[in-house]
Structure formats: structure tokens, C-alpha cells
Design a protein around this motif. Structure first.
Motif, PDB file in Angstrom:
ATOM      1  N   THR A 146     -15.023  33.429 -63.059  1.00 59.20           N
ATOM      2  CA  THR A 146     -16.239  32.656 -63.317  1.00 59.20           C
ATOM      3  C   THR A 146     -17.465  33.551 -63.363  1.00 59.20           C
ATOM      4  O   THR A 146     -18.513  33.155 -63.874  1.00 59.20           O
ATOM      5  CB  THR A 146     -16.444  31.586 -62.230  1.00 59.20           C
ATOM      6  OG1 THR A 146     -16.412  32.214 -60.939  1.00 59.20           O
ATOM      7  CG2 THR A 146     -15.373  30.508 -62.307  1.00 59.20           C
ATOM      8  N   SER A 221     -17.019  38.375 -67.371  1.00 62.00           N
ATOM      9  CA  SER A 221     -16.731  36.947 -67.414  1.00 62.00           C
ATOM     10  C   SER A 221     -17.133  36.421 -68.780  1.00 62.00           C
ATOM     11  O   SER A 221     -18.152  36.845 -69.344  1.00 62.00           O
ATOM     12  CB  SER A 221     -17.502  36.197 -66.328  1.00 62.00           C
ATOM     13  OG  SER A 221     -17.407  34.796 -66.513  1.00 62.00           O
ATOM     14  N   HIS A 247     -12.594  33.196 -58.553  1.00 60.00           N
ATOM     15  CA  HIS A 247     -13.865  32.517 -58.253  1.00 60.00           C
ATOM     16  C   HIS A 247     -14.372  32.937 -56.881  1.00 60.00           C
ATOM     17  O   HIS A 247     -13.582  33.189 -55.962  1.00 60.00           O
ATOM     18  CB  HIS A 247     -13.628  31.004 -58.289  1.00 60.00           C
ATOM     19  CG  HIS A 247     -14.858  30.177 -58.066  1.00 60.00           C
ATOM     20  ND1 HIS A 247     -16.027  30.339 -58.778  1.00 60.00           N
ATOM     21  CD2 HIS A 247     -15.093  29.150 -57.188  1.00 60.00           C
ATOM     22  CE1 HIS A 247     -16.922  29.457 -58.371  1.00 60.00           C
ATOM     23  NE2 HIS A 247     -16.391  28.733 -57.404  1.00 60.00           N
ATOM     24  N   PRO A 249     -16.995  31.134 -54.356  1.00 55.00           N
ATOM     25  CA  PRO A 249     -17.697  29.852 -54.318  1.00 55.00           C
ATOM     26  C   PRO A 249     -19.059  29.852 -53.649  1.00 55.00           C
ATOM     27  O   PRO A 249     -19.766  28.836 -53.701  1.00 55.00           O
ATOM     28  CB  PRO A 249     -16.727  28.956 -53.541  1.00 55.00           C
ATOM     29  CG  PRO A 249     -15.948  29.886 -52.687  1.00 55.00           C
ATOM     30  CD  PRO A 249     -15.826  31.150 -53.463  1.00 55.00           C
ATOM     31  N   LEU A 262     -23.092  29.397 -62.132  1.00 52.49           N
ATOM     32  CA  LEU A 262     -21.684  29.678 -62.375  1.00 52.49           C
ATOM     33  C   LEU A 262     -21.021  28.492 -63.068  1.00 52.49           C
ATOM     34  O   LEU A 262     -21.355  27.338 -62.785  1.00 52.49           O
ATOM     35  CB  LEU A 262     -20.947  29.961 -61.062  1.00 52.49           C
ATOM     36  CG  LEU A 262     -20.861  31.425 -60.634  1.00 52.49           C
ATOM     37  CD1 LEU A 262     -22.226  31.943 -60.227  1.00 52.49           C
ATOM     38  CD2 LEU A 262     -19.862  31.590 -59.508  1.00 52.49           C
ATOM     39  N   LEU A 265     -14.527  25.853 -62.412  1.00 53.54           N
ATOM     40  CA  LEU A 265     -13.183  26.358 -62.662  1.00 53.54           C
ATOM     41  C   LEU A 265     -12.546  25.633 -63.846  1.00 53.54           C
ATOM     42  O   LEU A 265     -11.766  26.221 -64.605  1.00 53.54           O
ATOM     43  CB  LEU A 265     -12.326  26.205 -61.408  1.00 53.54           C
ATOM     44  CG  LEU A 265     -12.593  27.237 -60.318  1.00 53.54           C
ATOM     45  CD1 LEU A 265     -12.003  26.781 -58.989  1.00 53.54           C
ATOM     46  CD2 LEU A 265     -12.022  28.597 -60.714  1.00 53.54           C
ATOM     47  N   VAL A 290      -9.281  32.680 -55.009  1.00 54.27           N
ATOM     48  CA  VAL A 290     -10.621  32.409 -54.501  1.00 54.27           C
ATOM     49  C   VAL A 290     -11.001  33.495 -53.493  1.00 54.27           C
ATOM     50  O   VAL A 290     -10.269  33.729 -52.517  1.00 54.27           O
ATOM     51  CB  VAL A 290     -10.712  31.018 -53.842  1.00 54.27           C
ATOM     52  CG1 VAL A 290     -12.140  30.759 -53.351  1.00 54.27           C
ATOM     53  CG2 VAL A 290     -10.278  29.930 -54.817  1.00 54.27           C
TER      54      VAL A 290
END
Length: 333
Positions: A146, A221, A247, A249, A262, A265, A290
Motif C-alpha cells: 500500500t 507502490s 501494509h 496500518p 494510503l 487493502l 502486515v
């Protein structure tokens, strides 16, 4: 060959993520990391012993590695005194920055006078072909993110390590300076001329045994307006059979782009899969990686469970909890 072990130079890194090159070496090749050298104001700390040049030489360090990945990849003038001093102290220098050591006349002069070596790992040393899009034997897994610096390299390294532990056929394919410094080989993809980037990825991931997996280190990305081009080259040149979504978060915005949020997903899955199927119609997204480094012991599992339930795919932090479930999903794909 770059002489080991290393003294990792963190310079005046403004935050821990800016020292990701050094962090990667510390995490994946700890035996190569003797200590760290930080300038005043440095906001990164690898938990290694802080050493000056003389202390590091006495501890056996042979190469000072610039462990900072700053925007634009430039050698700061504030670093020069340390770099020159390292050469005079008997160190070689190694760097993965776009700003090459060999293009700095003062460093070249001191290196020649002291008989030391300058290693620029972000220099293509192969005449890469233009991509032809032909299907290759073997299998390939690509980590896509991401954002930049969310754990794509760590994911590929962790999955490769897990597969090797199971005595399965697997290779990690480095595409950036940190991966190259960790493994000793690869393609510095963002330094390759644009028309040849996808071809360089084809070259890096050649025909192989039908049950062999290449784990391709992701870059950039698709949603990062500064670095999306290198991601496209990986997707089309790599022709992945499988992709892992990566990712982090806790980011408030895209790395270095405060005006850009961002993507979700879901957006990453749909966009990356659509583009990947141009080169390989059979490509599938098989799991989610993650980076939970900034989450607590209770928060991280809860977040992973929520993502897994929402996306219908195994969601793990492969560095924190192991890559076993991602490899299981890959083998089942």
C-alpha cells in the motif's frame, strides 16, 4: 566483494524508517553488524553498540555501510567528515544511494591515497534486455504494498527462509540496495533505465524447476506517485503466479507525501491483480503481510484477525510471528 563485518552508519536519520538499510542488515545478517555510528540529532537506534571509528576497527569492522535511505538518495555534506575519516582509519565504504561514492572527488582521492575501496551497490552492472513477456518455467511470488517501506522485503525474505527450512526449492530475488547488501546479489531496479526495468526483472527470475519459487522483493507502490513506475516493472517483468499484499496500518499518510492517504487493502488487491493478469492471467493474491511493529501485543493479533476476516485471506506479520501461514497459502494456490 564487500568486506565483512560492517559498522552501520546511521548519520542524522530523522526517524527509524530512514535507517531501513541498516535495519535490514541488522535484522537479517546480524553477524555482519558490529555496531552503529550515529551523528548528533540522529533519531534512529538499532540497539547495537554505539562506536566511533577506532572502536569499530578494534572490534573487527572492515566496511562502513551507509545505512540511511533518504529521499533522493543523496550523500549529505554533514556526513563527509565521517566518511573521509573512515577511509583514513582503514575502512572501505559501501553505499546504496543514488548519489554514488565514486562521483564524490574528495572520497575518491582519499580512497586512492589510502588504498581503500568504494562500493556502490546501486549501479547496474548488466546490459539488461527489454522485456518480452514470454512465460518462464518455475513459479514467482511478488510482494506488493500500500506504500513504500511497509515490509515487502521482509515478507519475501521471511517466506524464502520458511521454505528453505522445509527443504523446498526457493530463492530470494533482491531488487533494491538493502536486499543486495543482505544477500550479495540482485538488481538495483530503481537505477535501471526505465525501458529496461521489466526486462531486468525477467533476467533476475529466469526459467527454473516447476516446483521452484522465486520470492521477488517488492519496491514502491502502485499508489505512490513518486515511485509507482518501479512497481509496475516488477508486476509485468516478474509475471507473478502469486502476490502478497503488504501494509503498515499506523501510517497517517503515504511516506513522504502528507497530502496522500494510503489506499485500502481492497484497492491494492483489485488494482495489482488487474495489472498482474496482463502478464499472467493465472495470478492470484494468496495472503496479507502486515507490519505490526508499532502495535502492542494485544492490538496486533486483533488487527490481524479483523483483516483476515474482512479479506478472506491469511493475514500475518511474518517477521513477528513467522511466515508459515503465508507459505501454506502459497503452496495451496
Amino acid at each position: 566483494m564487500i568486506q565483512k563485518p560492517y559498522l552501520l552508519f546511521l548519520g542524522d536519520a530523522p526517524d527509524p524508517l530512514a535507517a531501513k538499510v541498516a535495519q535490514g542488515i541488522r535484522d537479517w545478517r546480524p553477524d555482519n553488524a558490529v555496531g552503529q555510528f550515529r551523528l548528533p540529532g540522529c533519531k534512529a537506534d538499532l540497539g547495537l553498540p554505539d562506536m566511533d571509528l577506532a572502536e569499530a576497527r578494534a572490534a573487527g569492522a572492515k566496511t562502513l555501510v551507509i545505512g540511511v535511505a533518504n529521499r533522493g538518495g543523496v550523500i549529505s555534506q554533514s556526513w563527509k567528515k565521517v566518511l573521509v575519516g573512515a577511509l583514513e582509519e582503514g575502512f572501505d565504504l559501501a553505499s546504496g544511494l543514488h548519489n554514488l561514492l565514486r562521483d564524490e572527488p574528495d572520497l575518491v582521492a582519499v580512497a586512492e591515497a589510502t588504498g581503500r575501496s568504494l562500493h556502490d551497490v546501486r549501479v547496474p552492472d548488466v546490459d539488461y534486455p527489454i522485456a518480452n513477456g514470454k512465460k518462464r518455467t518455475g513459479k514467482r511470488c511478488l510482494a506488493v504494498g500500500t506504500d513504500c517501506s511497509v515490509g515487502k522485503m521482509y515478507t519475501a525474505l521471511a517466506m524464502d527462509r520458511e521454505m528453505k527450512a522445509r527443504s523446498l526449492k526457493s530463492s530470494f530475488r533482491a531488487t533494491g540496495q538493502t536486499g543486495i547488501l543482505i544477500t550479495g546479489s540482485g538488481v538495483p531496479l530503481d537505477a535501471v533505465i526505465a525501458d529496461f526495468m521489466a526486462g531486468a526483472v525477467e533476467w533476475l527470475t529466469p526459467d527454473n524447476d516447476p516446483d521452484h519459487w522465486d520470492h521477488i522483493e517488492g519496491q514502491g507502490s502502485l499508489f505512490h506517485v513518486s515511485y509507482s513506475g518501479v512497481t509496475m516493472a516488477l508486476i509485468h517483468g516478474g509475471q507473478p503466479d502469486a502476490m502478497i499484499l503488504c501494509h503498515e496500518p499506523t501510517r497517517p499518510h503515504m511516506r513522504g507525501l502528507p497530502d496522500y492517504a494510503l489506499p485500502s487493502l481492497e484497492d491494492l488487491r483489485d488494482t495489482a491483480l488487474h495489472l498482474a493478469r496482463v502478464a499472467n492471467p493465472a495470478c492470484r493474491v494468496v495472503g496479507i503481510s502486515v507490519n505490526t511493529a508499532n502495535m502492542g501485543e494485544d492490538e496486533a493479533p486483533a488487527y490481524l484477525a479483523e483483516v483476515e476476516g474482512r479479506m478472506g485471506l491469511p493475514a500475518v506479520d511474518p517477521f513477528r510471528y513467522g511466515a508459515g501461514r503465508l507459505v501454506d497459502a502459497l503452496l495451496a494456490s
